[in-house]
Design a protein around this motif. Structure first.
Motif, PDB file in Angstrom:
ATOM      1  N   THR A 135       0.818  -1.221   0.000  1.00 10.37           N
ATOM      2  CA  THR A 135       0.000   0.000   0.000  1.00 10.37           C
ATOM      3  C   THR A 135       0.846   1.262   0.000  1.00 10.37           C
ATOM      4  O   THR A 135       0.421   2.286  -0.538  1.00 10.37           O
ATOM      5  CB  THR A 135      -0.964   0.029   1.205  1.00 10.37           C
ATOM      6  OG1 THR A 135      -0.218  -0.082   2.411  1.00 10.37           O
ATOM      7  CG2 THR A 135      -1.992  -1.073   1.125  1.00 10.37           C
ATOM      8  N   GLY A 136       2.029   1.194   0.573  1.00  9.66           N
ATOM      9  CA  GLY A 136       2.869   2.384   0.672  1.00  9.66           C
ATOM     10  C   GLY A 136       3.716   2.672  -0.545  1.00  9.66           C
ATOM     11  O   GLY A 136       4.113   3.812  -0.777  1.00  9.66           O
ATOM     12  N   ILE A 137       3.988   1.637  -1.335  1.00 14.41           N
ATOM     13  CA  ILE A 137       4.900   1.861  -2.450  1.00 14.41           C
ATOM     14  C   ILE A 137       4.238   1.561  -3.803  1.00 14.41           C
ATOM     15  O   ILE A 137       3.884   2.487  -4.522  1.00 14.41           O
ATOM     16  CB  ILE A 137       6.233   1.122  -2.223  1.00 14.41           C
ATOM     17  CG1 ILE A 137       6.877   1.636  -0.923  1.00 14.41           C
ATOM     18  CG2 ILE A 137       7.186   1.333  -3.407  1.00 14.41           C
ATOM     19  CD1 ILE A 137       8.120   0.923  -0.488  1.00 14.41           C
ATOM     20  N   PRO A 138       4.057   0.290  -4.210  1.00 11.73           N
ATOM     21  CA  PRO A 138       3.540   0.095  -5.570  1.00 11.73           C
ATOM     22  C   PRO A 138       2.118   0.593  -5.796  1.00 11.73           C
ATOM     23  O   PRO A 138       1.853   1.208  -6.836  1.00 11.73           O
ATOM     24  CB  PRO A 138       3.652  -1.412  -5.802  1.00 11.73           C
ATOM     25  CG  PRO A 138       3.831  -2.032  -4.478  1.00 11.73           C
ATOM     26  CD  PRO A 138       4.416  -0.984  -3.584  1.00 11.73           C
ATOM     27  N   LEU A 139       1.207   0.388  -4.848  1.00 12.96           N
ATOM     28  CA  LEU A 139      -0.163   0.875  -5.068  1.00 12.96           C
ATOM     29  C   LEU A 139      -0.215   2.394  -5.134  1.00 12.96           C
ATOM     30  O   LEU A 139      -0.936   2.953  -5.966  1.00 12.96           O
ATOM     31  CB  LEU A 139      -1.109   0.348  -3.989  1.00 12.96           C
ATOM     32  CG  LEU A 139      -1.517  -1.115  -4.127  1.00 12.96           C
ATOM     33  CD1 LEU A 139      -2.495  -1.505  -3.023  1.00 12.96           C
ATOM     34  CD2 LEU A 139      -2.108  -1.417  -5.496  1.00 12.96           C
ATOM     35  N   ARG A 140       0.541   3.052  -4.275  1.00 12.50           N
ATOM     36  CA  ARG A 140       0.597   4.517  -4.346  1.00 12.50           C
ATOM     37  C   ARG A 140       1.132   4.957  -5.711  1.00 12.50           C
ATOM     38  O   ARG A 140       0.629   5.907  -6.305  1.00 12.50           O
ATOM     39  CB  ARG A 140       1.454   5.091  -3.222  1.00 12.50           C
ATOM     40  CG  ARG A 140       0.745   5.095  -1.868  1.00 12.50           C
ATOM     41  CD  ARG A 140       1.610   5.716  -0.779  1.00 12.50           C
ATOM     42  NE  ARG A 140       1.983   7.093  -1.059  1.00 12.50           N
ATOM     43  CZ  ARG A 140       1.231   8.158  -0.759  1.00 12.50           C
ATOM     44  NH1 ARG A 140       0.084   7.990  -0.162  1.00 12.50           N
ATOM     45  NH2 ARG A 140       1.654   9.371  -1.039  1.00 12.50           N
ATOM     46  N   GLY A 141       2.168   4.255  -6.184  1.00 10.10           N
ATOM     47  CA  GLY A 141       2.722   4.589  -7.488  1.00 10.10           C
ATOM     48  C   GLY A 141       1.727   4.392  -8.615  1.00 10.10           C
ATOM     49  O   GLY A 141       1.596   5.232  -9.507  1.00 10.10           O
ATOM     50  N   MET A 151       7.231   2.953   4.583  1.00 12.49           N
ATOM     51  CA  MET A 151       6.246   1.891   4.784  1.00 12.49           C
ATOM     52  C   MET A 151       6.790   0.539   4.330  1.00 12.49           C
ATOM     53  O   MET A 151       6.228  -0.500   4.661  1.00 12.49           O
ATOM     54  CB  MET A 151       4.940   2.221   4.070  1.00 12.49           C
ATOM     55  CG  MET A 151       4.171   3.339   4.751  1.00 12.49           C
ATOM     56  SD  MET A 151       2.600   3.718   3.966  1.00 12.49           S
ATOM     57  CE  MET A 151       1.620   2.300   4.437  1.00 12.49           C
ATOM     58  N   GLY A 152       7.884   0.541   3.585  1.00 14.80           N
ATOM     59  CA  GLY A 152       8.493  -0.709   3.149  1.00 14.80           C
ATOM     60  C   GLY A 152       9.534  -1.242   4.101  1.00 14.80           C
ATOM     61  O   GLY A 152       9.860  -2.434   4.086  1.00 14.80           O
ATOM     62  N   ALA A 153      10.049  -0.383   4.965  1.00 14.77           N
ATOM     63  CA  ALA A 153      11.150  -0.790   5.857  1.00 14.77           C
ATOM     64  C   ALA A 153      10.805  -1.938   6.797  1.00 14.77           C
ATOM     65  O   ALA A 153      11.635  -2.836   6.986  1.00 14.77           O
ATOM     66  CB  ALA A 153      11.647   0.425   6.640  1.00 14.77           C
ATOM     67  N   PRO A 154       9.615  -1.973   7.395  1.00 11.11           N
ATOM     68  CA  PRO A 154       9.327  -3.083   8.314  1.00 11.11           C
ATOM     69  C   PRO A 154       9.389  -4.462   7.659  1.00 11.11           C
ATOM     70  O   PRO A 154       9.623  -5.459   8.329  1.00 11.11           O
ATOM     71  CB  PRO A 154       7.909  -2.778   8.805  1.00 11.11           C
ATOM     72  CG  PRO A 154       7.750  -1.313   8.629  1.00 11.11           C
ATOM     73  CD  PRO A 154       8.548  -0.977   7.404  1.00 11.11           C
ATOM     74  N   MET A 155       9.197  -4.513   6.335  1.00 10.10           N
ATOM     75  CA  MET A 155       9.235  -5.805   5.662  1.00 10.10           C
ATOM     76  C   MET A 155      10.612  -6.449   5.797  1.00 10.10           C
ATOM     77  O   MET A 155      10.724  -7.672   5.893  1.00 10.10           O
ATOM     78  CB  MET A 155       8.841  -5.662   4.184  1.00 10.10           C
ATOM     79  CG  MET A 155       8.465  -6.983   3.565  1.00 10.10           C
ATOM     80  SD  MET A 155       7.533  -6.865   2.037  1.00 10.10           S
ATOM     81  CE  MET A 155       8.678  -6.082   0.943  1.00 10.10           C
ATOM     82  N   ALA A 156      11.659  -5.639   5.844  1.00  7.40           N
ATOM     83  CA  ALA A 156      13.005  -6.189   6.039  1.00  7.40           C
ATOM     84  C   ALA A 156      13.103  -6.907   7.379  1.00  7.40           C
ATOM     85  O   ALA A 156      13.731  -7.967   7.483  1.00  7.40           O
ATOM     86  CB  ALA A 156      14.048  -5.075   5.942  1.00  7.40           C
TER      87      ALA A 156
END
Length: 171
Positions: A135-141, A151-156
Protein backbone atom coordinates in the motif's frame (compact mmCIF):
# COMPACT_ATOMS: atom_id res chain seq x y z
CA UNK A 1 29.41 3.95 -12.54
CA UNK A 2 28.30 1.75 -15.44
CA UNK A 3 30.04 -1.27 -13.88
CA UNK A 4 28.20 -0.65 -10.59
CA UNK A 5 24.87 -0.44 -12.37
CA UNK A 6 25.58 -3.60 -14.36
CA UNK A 7 26.55 -5.45 -11.18
CA UNK A 8 23.39 -4.20 -9.49
CA UNK A 9 21.29 -5.46 -12.41
CA UNK A 10 22.98 -8.87 -12.19
CA UNK A 11 22.29 -8.98 -8.44
CA UNK A 12 18.63 -8.14 -9.07
CA UNK A 13 18.47 -10.95 -11.63
CA UNK A 14 20.06 -13.28 -9.08
CA UNK A 15 17.39 -12.20 -6.59
CA UNK A 16 14.70 -13.20 -9.09
CA UNK A 17 16.33 -16.59 -9.63
CA UNK A 18 16.66 -17.04 -5.87
CA UNK A 19 12.94 -16.36 -5.49
CA UNK A 20 12.21 -19.15 -7.97
CA UNK A 21 14.62 -21.42 -6.11
CA UNK A 22 12.93 -20.71 -2.77
CA UNK A 23 9.55 -21.40 -4.35
CA UNK A 24 10.70 -24.71 -5.79
CA UNK A 25 12.12 -25.83 -2.44
CA UNK A 26 8.96 -24.69 -0.65
CA UNK A 27 6.83 -26.44 -3.28
CA UNK A 28 7.77 -29.85 -1.87
CA UNK A 29 6.55 -28.81 1.58
CA UNK A 30 3.54 -26.70 0.57
CA UNK A 31 2.04 -29.24 -1.85
CA UNK A 32 1.44 -31.63 1.07
CA UNK A 33 -1.04 -29.03 2.34
CA UNK A 34 -2.30 -27.52 -0.92
CA UNK A 35 -0.98 -28.21 -4.40
CA UNK A 36 -2.78 -25.14 -5.77
CA UNK A 37 -1.10 -22.89 -3.21
CA UNK A 38 2.30 -24.45 -3.93
CA UNK A 39 1.80 -23.85 -7.66
CA UNK A 40 0.63 -20.28 -7.00
CA UNK A 41 3.87 -19.56 -5.14
CA UNK A 42 5.99 -20.94 -8.01
CA UNK A 43 3.93 -19.03 -10.58
CA UNK A 44 4.24 -15.79 -8.59
CA UNK A 45 8.02 -16.24 -8.39
CA UNK A 46 8.32 -16.79 -12.14
CA UNK A 47 6.17 -13.71 -12.85
CA UNK A 48 8.28 -11.69 -10.43
CA UNK A 49 11.51 -12.84 -12.08
CA UNK A 50 10.23 -12.03 -15.57
CA UNK A 51 9.16 -8.57 -14.44
CA UNK A 52 12.57 -8.10 -12.80
CA UNK A 53 14.17 -8.83 -16.18
CA UNK A 54 11.91 -6.21 -17.78
CA UNK A 55 12.85 -3.71 -15.07
CA UNK A 56 16.53 -4.52 -15.61
CA UNK A 57 16.19 -3.90 -19.35
CA UNK A 58 14.83 -0.45 -18.57
CA UNK A 59 17.68 0.31 -16.15
CA UNK A 60 20.24 -0.73 -18.77
CA UNK A 61 18.40 1.33 -21.41
CA UNK A 62 18.68 4.36 -19.14
CA UNK A 63 22.40 3.66 -18.74
CA UNK A 64 22.89 3.39 -22.51
CA UNK A 65 20.98 6.61 -23.09
CA UNK A 66 23.03 8.48 -20.51
CA UNK A 67 26.26 7.23 -22.10
CA UNK A 68 25.09 8.39 -25.53
CA UNK A 69 24.11 11.74 -24.04
CA UNK A 70 27.60 12.14 -22.54
CA UNK A 71 29.25 11.26 -25.85
CA UNK A 72 27.09 13.80 -27.65
CA UNK A 73 28.47 16.49 -25.38
CA UNK A 74 25.41 18.02 -23.84
CA UNK A 75 21.71 18.62 -23.99
CA UNK A 76 19.83 18.09 -27.17
CA UNK A 77 16.08 18.13 -27.41
CA UNK A 78 16.09 14.53 -28.64
CA UNK A 79 17.94 13.29 -25.55
CA UNK A 80 15.66 15.22 -23.21
CA UNK A 81 12.58 13.69 -24.82
CA UNK A 82 14.11 10.21 -24.86
CA UNK A 83 15.17 10.52 -21.21
CA UNK A 84 11.61 11.38 -20.22
CA UNK A 85 10.21 8.42 -22.14
CA UNK A 86 12.79 5.90 -20.93
CA UNK A 87 12.53 7.15 -17.35
CA UNK A 88 8.76 6.92 -17.40
CA UNK A 89 8.71 3.38 -18.80
CA UNK A 90 11.27 2.30 -16.21
CA UNK A 91 9.16 3.77 -13.41
CA UNK A 92 6.12 1.75 -14.51
CA UNK A 93 8.14 -1.42 -15.04
CA UNK A 94 9.64 -1.05 -11.58
CA UNK A 95 6.29 -0.35 -9.93
CA UNK A 96 4.80 -3.44 -11.58
CA UNK A 97 7.77 -5.55 -10.49
CA UNK A 98 7.37 -4.34 -6.91
CA UNK A 99 3.72 -5.34 -7.00
CA UNK A 100 4.69 -8.80 -8.27
CA UNK A 101 7.27 -9.38 -5.54
CA UNK A 102 4.74 -8.24 -2.96
CA UNK A 103 2.27 -10.79 -4.34
CA UNK A 104 4.91 -13.53 -4.01
CA UNK A 105 5.71 -12.52 -0.44
CA UNK A 106 1.99 -12.33 0.37
CA UNK A 107 1.39 -15.88 -0.94
CA UNK A 108 4.43 -17.12 1.00
CA UNK A 109 3.37 -15.63 4.33
CA UNK A 110 -0.31 -16.51 3.83
CA UNK A 111 0.68 -20.12 3.23
CA UNK A 112 2.97 -20.17 6.25
CA UNK A 113 0.14 -18.70 8.33
CA UNK A 114 -2.68 -20.87 6.98
CA UNK A 115 -0.88 -24.15 7.57
CA UNK A 116 0.98 -23.01 10.73
CA UNK A 117 4.34 -23.92 9.18
CA UNK A 118 6.00 -21.25 11.31
CA UNK A 119 4.69 -19.56 14.44
CA UNK A 120 1.52 -17.77 13.40
CA UNK A 121 2.69 -14.51 14.97
CA UNK A 122 5.75 -14.59 12.70
CA UNK A 123 3.68 -15.25 9.57
CA UNK A 124 1.14 -12.59 10.63
CA UNK A 125 3.96 -10.09 11.07
CA UNK A 126 5.06 -10.87 7.51
CA UNK A 127 1.50 -10.37 6.24
CA UNK A 128 1.23 -7.01 7.99
CA UNK A 129 4.58 -5.79 6.69
CA UNK A 130 3.91 -6.85 3.09
CA UNK A 131 0.52 -5.11 3.30
CA UNK A 132 2.28 -1.94 4.45
CA UNK A 133 4.78 -2.26 1.61
CA UNK A 134 2.22 -2.87 -1.11
CA UNK A 135 0.00 0.00 0.00
CA UNK A 136 2.87 2.38 0.67
CA UNK A 137 4.90 1.86 -2.45
CA UNK A 138 3.54 0.10 -5.57
CA UNK A 139 -0.16 0.87 -5.07
CA UNK A 140 0.60 4.52 -4.35
CA UNK A 141 2.72 4.59 -7.49
CA UNK A 142 0.01 3.01 -9.60
CA UNK A 143 -2.46 5.57 -8.28
CA UNK A 144 -0.12 8.44 -9.18
CA UNK A 145 1.08 9.29 -5.68
CA UNK A 146 4.72 9.39 -4.56
CA UNK A 147 5.85 6.31 -2.65
CA UNK A 148 6.08 6.28 1.14
CA UNK A 149 9.37 4.39 1.28
CA UNK A 150 9.33 4.10 5.07
CA UNK A 151 6.25 1.89 4.78
CA UNK A 152 8.49 -0.71 3.15
CA UNK A 153 11.15 -0.79 5.86
CA UNK A 154 9.33 -3.08 8.31
CA UNK A 155 9.24 -5.80 5.66
CA UNK A 156 13.01 -6.19 6.04
CA UNK A 157 12.46 -6.99 9.71
CA UNK A 158 9.91 -9.67 8.88
CA UNK A 159 12.34 -11.22 6.37
CA UNK A 160 15.10 -11.26 8.98
CA UNK A 161 12.79 -12.72 11.61
CA UNK A 162 11.57 -15.47 9.27
CA UNK A 163 15.09 -16.28 8.07
CA UNK A 164 16.36 -16.33 11.65
CA UNK A 165 13.58 -18.66 12.76
CA UNK A 166 14.24 -21.01 9.82
CA UNK A 167 17.97 -21.08 10.59
CA UNK A 168 17.38 -21.74 14.30
CA UNK A 169 15.00 -24.58 13.41
CA UNK A 170 17.55 -25.99 10.96
CA UNK A 171 15.32 -25.71 7.93
Amino acid sequence: VSVQITVAVLLLLTNGALTIGISLVAFRVFRRFSEATALALVAASVIMCVLQVVDNVHVLSMLSLSQQYARAGGPEDLFVALAAAVGSTRKWAHTTELLAIDCWILVLHATLYRFALVPRALAAFGLVTVTLHVTGIPLRGLLGYPPEVLMGAPMALSHLALAGWLVIKGV
